[in-house]
Enzyme design. Structure first.
Site, short mmCIF file in Angstrom:
data_model
loop_
_atom_site.label_atom_id
_atom_site.label_comp_id
_atom_site.label_asym_id
_atom_site.label_seq_id
_atom_site.Cartn_x
_atom_site.Cartn_y
_atom_site.Cartn_z
N TYR A 4 -1.59 0.01 10.34
CA TYR A 4 -1.91 -0.62 9.06
C TYR A 4 -0.73 -0.49 8.09
CZ TYR A 4 -3.55 -1.19 4.34
OH TYR A 4 -3.62 -1.57 3.03
N LYS B 34 2.05 -3.33 6.42
CA LYS B 34 2.33 -3.53 4.99
C LYS B 34 3.83 -3.40 4.71
CE LYS B 34 -1.53 -4.74 3.38
NZ LYS B 34 -1.69 -6.03 2.66
N SER C 236 0.83 -1.21 0.00
CA SER C 236 0.00 0.00 0.00
C SER C 236 0.86 1.25 0.00
CB SER C 236 -0.86 -0.01 1.27
OG SER C 236 -1.49 1.23 1.46
C1 WQD Z 1 -9.19 10.18 0.42
C2 WQD Z 1 -9.25 11.69 0.61
C3 WQD Z 1 -9.76 12.34 2.87
C4 WQD Z 1 -13.85 10.79 2.91
C5 WQD Z 1 -6.79 5.33 2.85
C6 WQD Z 1 -5.74 4.62 3.62
C7 WQD Z 1 -4.77 3.99 2.69
C8 WQD Z 1 -5.46 3.08 1.72
C9 WQD Z 1 -6.59 3.78 1.03
C10 WQD Z 1 -5.90 0.77 1.95
C11 WQD Z 1 -8.60 12.15 1.92
C12 WQD Z 1 -10.84 12.76 1.92
C13 WQD Z 1 -12.55 11.13 2.60
C14 WQD Z 1 -14.83 11.81 2.96
C15 WQD Z 1 -13.15 13.43 2.37
N1 WQD Z 1 -5.97 1.95 2.39
N2 WQD Z 1 -12.21 12.43 2.34
N3 WQD Z 1 -14.44 13.10 2.68
O1 WQD Z 1 -6.96 8.34 3.45
O2 WQD Z 1 -6.10 8.62 1.09
O3 WQD Z 1 -6.19 6.38 2.10
O4 WQD Z 1 -7.43 4.41 1.98
O5 WQD Z 1 -6.31 -0.22 2.07
O6 WQD Z 1 -3.87 3.30 3.44
O7 WQD Z 1 -5.08 5.55 4.45
O8 WQD Z 1 -8.28 7.44 1.46
O9 WQD Z 1 -10.61 7.43 0.72
O10 WQD Z 1 -10.12 7.71 3.19
O11 WQD Z 1 -9.60 9.57 1.64
O12 WQD Z 1 -12.86 14.61 2.15
O13 WQD Z 1 -16.01 11.60 3.23
O14 WQD Z 1 -10.64 12.05 0.73
O15 WQD Z 1 -9.54 13.35 3.81
O16 WQD Z 1 -7.98 13.38 1.64
P1 WQD Z 1 -6.84 7.81 2.09
P2 WQD Z 1 -9.73 7.97 1.78
#
Ligand code: WQD
Length: 326
Positions: A143, A147, A119
């Site tokens: 997490y 990885k 990841s």
């Molecule tokens: C993306 C962006 C949020 C929800 C995570 C894990 C990573 C991987 C993928 C794997 C961020 C913003 C989110 C919402 C928002 N995991 N957001 N409103 O944090 O980049 O990665 O998932 O299995 O390890 O950390 O992904 O989809 O949570 O967020 O504004 O309702 O969207 O702040 O900038 P992230 P995410």
């Protein structure tokens, strides 16, 4: 080729399984069905197994011998960042322990090739530019640590036992390659935005005061079908028809090289459904780096693979899958 896919009943694994089956490979799925679903694996054989259990090494080794596996794609893992913060030891047992068990079983069964699901979380807070495979790794949660430790285990096993291994560092995976493989329950931005729109609620934006062009966080959203194709290319690399030679362990980013802001993702939904979407801006979410975007040249060099789909494809396939499920 016979391929054992752990986590093959999950969202990403099921896409890998379906692509491999379509290519005529023999696929055997190992999954504990904790979040995976049996109906996703189609005609592939499914063995329900907890890979972190002590008995898993012998059980998996026996299965690998029985089916004559040429390679393993190891995707089975826990993947919730918030849960990893409250259950750190369990995350290490599941993700690192599970990977150790898979490697030991492969060693016992003399299976020489592995594709491992890693990841972009291994990088932690990336800087402003593109993240390359040589960028410093500094995970920000258990997490991501599991990885990174998994990658180290894979590398060490490759050296010790002469395996050929690739670890794929996924960036933000979303979309659906087939309507029935969509994962509406995922707690990531793309499914959450659609869920809010369908519930008549404004999508939430976690912070519009980040140091980015529009103030919202930038991520590299990669279509799950592109990601699945990267796994097939990775398999061909570690398990070529002649079996390959020598040990080999490498890590590759799997993204698009293109960043999209949260507002751009929400805008893509407005385009896909043909009506305006007005979001609600909240404060920043703790621990969110402003920008994480992949450099993708190494995957292109090593595998000859590049993502073919863009954000519009991701969002359109998500909307189509949600409509098909009604
Ligand atoms: C993306 C962006 C949020 C929800 C995570 C894990 C990573 C991987 C993928 C794997 C961020 C913003 C989110 C919402 C928002 N995991 N957001 N409103 O944090 O980049 O990665 O998932 O299995 O390890 O950390 O992904 O989809 O949570 O967020 O504004 O309702 O969207 O702040 O900038 P992230 P995410």
């Amino acid at each position: 080729m016979t391929v054992v896919v752990t986590g093959g009943a999950g969202y990403i694994g099921a896409h890998v399984v379906r692509l491999l089956a379509a290519r005529g490979e023999r696929v055997v799925v190992v999954d504990d069905l904790s979040s995976g679903r049996a109906e996703r694996v189609g005609d592939a054989r499914l063995e329900v197994m907890d890979l972190a259990a002590d008995v898993a090494v012998d059980r998996l080794a026996a299965l690998l011998v029985e089916v004559g596996a040429h390679a393993v794609v190891h995707l089975a893992a826990r993947k919730r960042v918030d849960e990893s913060l409250t259950r750190p030891t369990w995350y290490y047992r599941q993700n690192v322990g599970g990977t150790a068990n898979v490697l030991e079983a492969m060693h016992q069964a003399e299976v020489p090739a592995l594709v491992f699901s890693s990841s972009a979380a291994v990088y932690g807070a990336a800087g402003a530019g593109l993240v390359t495979e040589d960028s410093p790794t500094s995970p920000m949660n258990p997490y991501g640590e599991t990885k990174l430790a998994g990658e180290w285990l894979v590398r060490d096993a490759a050296r010790a036992w002469g395996m050929r291994c690739l670890s794929l560092r996924y960036f933000n995976v979303a979309g659906a390659g087939w309507d029935d493989l969509h994962d509406p329950a995922a707690l990531n931005l793309v499914p959450l935005v659609l869920g809010r729109i369908r519930a008549g609620l404004p999508p939430l934006v976690f912070g519009a005061d980040h140091p980015t062009t529009d103030g919202t966080c930038i991520r590299d959203y990669v279509h799950v079908l592109d990601l699945a194709e990267a796994h097939v290319a990775a398999l061909d690399h570690v398990a070529p028809p002649d079996g390959g030679s020598g040990d080999h362990a490498e890590v590759l980013n799997v993204g698009t090289g293109v960043g999209s802001s949260v507002l751009e993702v929400i805008g893509a939904f407005a385009s896909a459904i043909g009506s305006p979407v007005v979001p609600e801006v909240l404060g920043r979410r703790a621990g969110d780096p402003p920008q994480v975007v992949a450099s993708v040249d190494r995957a292109a060099d090593v595998l000859g693979w590049r993502a073919a789909r863009d954000l519009a494809d991701i969002v359109q396939s998500t909307v189509a899958a949600e409509l098909a499920a009604r």
